[in-house]
Scaffold this motif. Structure first.
Motif, mmCIF file in Angstrom:
data_model
loop_
_atom_site.group_PDB
_atom_site.id
_atom_site.type_symbol
_atom_site.label_atom_id
_atom_site.label_comp_id
_atom_site.label_asym_id
_atom_site.label_seq_id
_atom_site.Cartn_x
_atom_site.Cartn_y
_atom_site.Cartn_z
ATOM 1 N N ASP A 1 0.844 -1.199 0.000
ATOM 2 C CA ASP A 1 0.000 0.000 0.000
ATOM 3 C C ASP A 1 0.879 1.249 0.000
ATOM 4 O O ASP A 1 1.505 1.573 1.016
ATOM 5 C CB ASP A 1 -0.898 -0.004 1.239
ATOM 6 C CG ASP A 1 -1.826 1.204 1.303
ATOM 7 O OD1 ASP A 1 -1.862 1.974 0.319
ATOM 8 O OD2 ASP A 1 -2.508 1.375 2.334
ATOM 9 N N PRO A 2 0.954 1.984 -1.111
ATOM 10 C CA PRO A 2 1.773 3.197 -1.153
ATOM 11 C C PRO A 2 1.396 4.209 -0.075
ATOM 12 O O PRO A 2 2.238 5.012 0.363
ATOM 13 C CB PRO A 2 1.501 3.760 -2.550
ATOM 14 C CG PRO A 2 1.097 2.570 -3.360
ATOM 15 C CD PRO A 2 0.331 1.693 -2.416
ATOM 16 N N GLN A 3 0.154 4.164 0.369
ATOM 17 C CA GLN A 3 -0.274 5.116 1.404
ATOM 18 C C GLN A 3 0.363 4.808 2.762
ATOM 19 O O GLN A 3 0.351 5.662 3.656
ATOM 20 C CB GLN A 3 -1.798 5.115 1.515
ATOM 21 C CG GLN A 3 -2.499 5.616 0.258
ATOM 22 C CD GLN A 3 -1.952 6.946 -0.237
ATOM 23 O OE1 GLN A 3 -1.939 7.929 0.507
ATOM 24 N NE2 GLN A 3 -1.508 6.982 -1.488
ATOM 25 N N GLU A 4 0.917 3.614 2.893
ATOM 26 C CA GLU A 4 1.599 3.302 4.141
ATOM 27 C C GLU A 4 2.851 4.162 4.308
ATOM 28 O O GLU A 4 3.229 4.530 5.423
ATOM 29 C CB GLU A 4 1.969 1.811 4.200
ATOM 30 C CG GLU A 4 2.600 1.371 5.515
ATOM 31 C CD GLU A 4 1.702 1.603 6.730
ATOM 32 O OE1 GLU A 4 2.264 1.764 7.830
ATOM 33 O OE2 GLU A 4 0.465 1.628 6.581
ATOM 34 N N VAL A 5 3.480 4.509 3.181
ATOM 35 C CA VAL A 5 4.626 5.427 3.245
ATOM 36 C C VAL A 5 4.153 6.804 3.696
ATOM 37 O O VAL A 5 4.812 7.463 4.503
ATOM 38 C CB VAL A 5 5.339 5.514 1.880
ATOM 39 C CG1 VAL A 5 6.532 6.461 1.964
ATOM 40 C CG2 VAL A 5 5.782 4.135 1.415
ATOM 41 N N VAL A 6 3.005 7.229 3.216
ATOM 42 C CA VAL A 6 2.436 8.512 3.631
ATOM 43 C C VAL A 6 2.200 8.504 5.131
ATOM 44 O O VAL A 6 2.544 9.454 5.842
ATOM 45 C CB VAL A 6 1.117 8.804 2.881
ATOM 46 C CG1 VAL A 6 0.525 10.143 3.342
ATOM 47 C CG2 VAL A 6 1.347 8.815 1.376
ATOM 48 N N ARG A 7 1.650 7.404 5.633
ATOM 49 C CA ARG A 7 1.342 7.323 7.058
ATOM 50 C C ARG A 7 2.610 7.329 7.910
ATOM 51 O O ARG A 7 2.599 7.875 9.023
ATOM 52 C CB ARG A 7 0.521 6.065 7.339
ATOM 53 C CG ARG A 7 -0.918 6.148 6.844
ATOM 54 C CD ARG A 7 -1.752 4.977 7.303
ATOM 55 N NE ARG A 7 -1.456 3.758 6.557
ATOM 56 C CZ ARG A 7 -2.055 3.408 5.416
ATOM 57 N NH1 ARG A 7 -2.980 4.205 4.884
ATOM 58 N NH2 ARG A 7 -1.746 2.275 4.809
ATOM 59 N N ARG A 8 3.675 6.742 7.398
ATOM 60 C CA ARG A 8 4.917 6.680 8.189
ATOM 61 C C ARG A 8 5.741 7.959 8.084
ATOM 62 O O ARG A 8 6.706 8.130 8.821
ATOM 63 C CB ARG A 8 5.720 5.450 7.790
ATOM 64 C CG ARG A 8 4.956 4.160 8.043
ATOM 65 C CD ARG A 8 5.824 2.926 8.037
ATOM 66 N NE ARG A 8 5.011 1.721 8.156
ATOM 67 C CZ ARG A 8 5.472 0.527 8.501
ATOM 68 N NH1 ARG A 8 6.766 0.362 8.769
ATOM 69 N NH2 ARG A 8 4.660 -0.516 8.590
ATOM 70 N N ALA A 9 5.385 8.841 7.174
ATOM 71 C CA ALA A 9 5.883 10.217 7.091
ATOM 72 C C ALA A 9 7.406 10.347 7.181
ATOM 73 O O ALA A 9 7.919 10.997 8.089
ATOM 74 C CB ALA A 9 5.220 11.059 8.191
ATOM 75 N N PRO A 10 8.145 9.773 6.238
ATOM 76 C CA PRO A 10 9.602 9.913 6.282
ATOM 77 C C PRO A 10 10.058 11.348 6.007
ATOM 78 O O PRO A 10 9.428 12.080 5.238
ATOM 79 C CB PRO A 10 10.071 8.971 5.170
ATOM 80 C CG PRO A 10 8.929 8.926 4.208
ATOM 81 C CD PRO A 10 7.698 8.979 5.079
ATOM 82 N N ASP A 11 11.160 11.727 6.640
ATOM 83 C CA ASP A 11 11.775 13.033 6.391
ATOM 84 C C ASP A 11 12.591 13.018 5.101
ATOM 85 O O ASP A 11 12.859 14.074 4.525
ATOM 86 C CB ASP A 11 12.716 13.410 7.541
ATOM 87 C CG ASP A 11 11.998 13.502 8.868
ATOM 88 O OD1 ASP A 11 11.077 14.331 8.987
ATOM 89 O OD2 ASP A 11 12.365 12.745 9.800
ATOM 90 N N MET A 12 13.003 11.833 4.696
ATOM 91 C CA MET A 12 13.874 11.697 3.536
ATOM 92 C C MET A 12 13.537 10.408 2.806
ATOM 93 O O MET A 12 13.226 9.398 3.441
ATOM 94 C CB MET A 12 15.338 11.681 3.988
ATOM 95 C CG MET A 12 16.375 11.707 2.895
ATOM 96 S SD MET A 12 18.073 11.694 3.598
ATOM 97 C CE MET A 12 18.069 13.244 4.508
ATOM 98 N N ILE A 13 13.584 10.445 1.492
ATOM 99 C CA ILE A 13 13.424 9.250 0.665
ATOM 100 C C ILE A 13 14.726 9.041 -0.087
ATOM 101 O O ILE A 13 15.223 9.959 -0.745
ATOM 102 C CB ILE A 13 12.250 9.383 -0.312
ATOM 103 C CG1 ILE A 13 10.916 9.471 0.450
ATOM 104 C CG2 ILE A 13 12.215 8.197 -1.293
ATOM 105 C CD1 ILE A 13 9.714 9.784 -0.425
ATOM 106 N N ILE A 14 15.286 7.857 0.047
ATOM 107 C CA ILE A 14 16.504 7.505 -0.669
ATOM 108 C C ILE A 14 16.182 6.351 -1.605
ATOM 109 O O ILE A 14 15.676 5.315 -1.175
ATOM 110 C CB ILE A 14 17.644 7.113 0.294
ATOM 111 C CG1 ILE A 14 18.001 8.295 1.201
ATOM 112 C CG2 ILE A 14 18.875 6.642 -0.488
ATOM 113 C CD1 ILE A 14 19.044 7.973 2.247
ATOM 114 N N GLY A 15 16.464 6.552 -2.881
ATOM 115 C CA GLY A 15 16.195 5.516 -3.868
ATOM 116 C C GLY A 15 17.464 4.893 -4.387
ATOM 117 O O GLY A 15 18.492 5.563 -4.568
ATOM 118 N N SER A 16 17.409 3.607 -4.613
ATOM 119 C CA SER A 16 18.510 2.872 -5.246
ATOM 120 C C SER A 16 17.875 1.762 -6.058
ATOM 121 O O SER A 16 17.838 0.615 -5.634
ATOM 122 C CB SER A 16 19.473 2.315 -4.190
ATOM 123 O OG SER A 16 20.594 1.722 -4.804
#
Length: 279
Positions: free
Chosen positions: A192-207
């Motif tokens: 669920d992509p909205q789970e990332v919204v709920r966890r509210a990260p300060d930073m997103i790092i992609g690899s």
């Protein structure tokens, strides 16, 4: 007469990296086509396999007396090599501590125990120094940045355990730490992509292993504008060859890149505390 292996094939980049670091590269007679470190290895050593696919005959042609593999991802080629009468050592490092153990084991396999211990000691010093600097940053800024690490985008896969370990050492917090201990990538899918919204990260790092991270695509996901990392344009890429390789490079370079990102974040959002800390 030496009973140590003289003709080693390395089917992942990290064991190539370690053997070169130990000064034992002359034992390597074949590497994976995905080997990136050290760069000279790609010029000096024949590529005999990809990562999970290739022709076993190319491996057998270099007459190895030992093949080094990694995890269940290479279970099939390990099985086939064993059936062909070749000695195989399958590593399965999943954490920073496992990476250090892998280095020591490679050293024992080639009779370079002392050099391996020196290398591990150097890596431990890097870890300790990074942790110390991170602790000072946390005291000044008041908290750790919360990180969402994305290993793949379709489906969304969160970070493996050694990445989570690196975050902790560098002074960050993995918002999906609960998934990090799960070895298989399919177990770390964020359904669920909205789970990332709920966890509210300060930073997103992609690899995104094998392709460039596209921060604009991530920012455009439905509802993600509300995420602090997206709102504040804190979307960053760290190359998979650095942070998704479970070898010394993850510690030597991965921690350096993470520390720089976390320092910049803390300095941006807590400049007063940082100024006070300098005087």
């Amino acid at each position: 007469m030496s009973r140590l292996p003289q003709r080693i094939v390395c089917l992942t980049t990290e064991t190539v990296e370690v053997l070169y670091a130990l000064g034992e590269e002359q034992r390597i007679v074949g590497i994976s086509g995905y080997t990136v470190r050290p760069a000279r290895a790609r010029k000096e050593k024949p590529k005999v396999f990809a990562f999970i696919s290739g022709d076993i005959e190319k491996i057998l042609a270099v007459k190895p007396d030992l093949v080094l593999t990694f995890s269940d991802l290479q279970a099939d080629i390990s099985r086939d090599l064993i059936k062909a009468g070749v000695a195989v050592h399958a590593f399965n490092q999943r954490s920073v501590e496992d990476i250090l153990m892998m280095v020591e084991t490679v050293g024992r396999l080639v009779g370079a125990e002392e050099r391996a211990r020196v290398l591990v000691s150097e890596l431990e010093t890097k870890i300790a120094q990074t942790r110390s600097a991170a602790n000072q940053r946390i005291v000044r800024s008041g908290r750790r940045p919360r990180i969402y690490f994305e290993e793949w985008d379709e489906p969304m896969i969160s970070g493996i355990r050694w990445v989570s370990d690196l975050f902790e050492i560098a002074g960050g917090e993995n918002v999906f730490a609960d998934l990090a201990s799960l070895a298989a990538a399919k177990q770390r899918i964020v359904d669920d992509p909205q789970e990332v919204v709920r966890r509210a990260p300060d930073m997103i790092i992609g690899s995104w292993c094998g392709k460039h991270f596209r921060p604009e695509r991530v920012a455009a996901r439905a509802g993600w504008a509300a995420i602090p990392a997206v709102r504040d344009e804190q979307l960053h890429e760290i190359k998979s060859a650095v942070i998704l390789t479970p070898g010394p490079v993850a510690i030597e370079e991965g921690l350096t890149e993470l520390s720089a990102l976390f320092d910049a974040w803390a300095n941006r959002y807590h400049p007063a505390q940082f100024s006070e800390g300098r005087h």
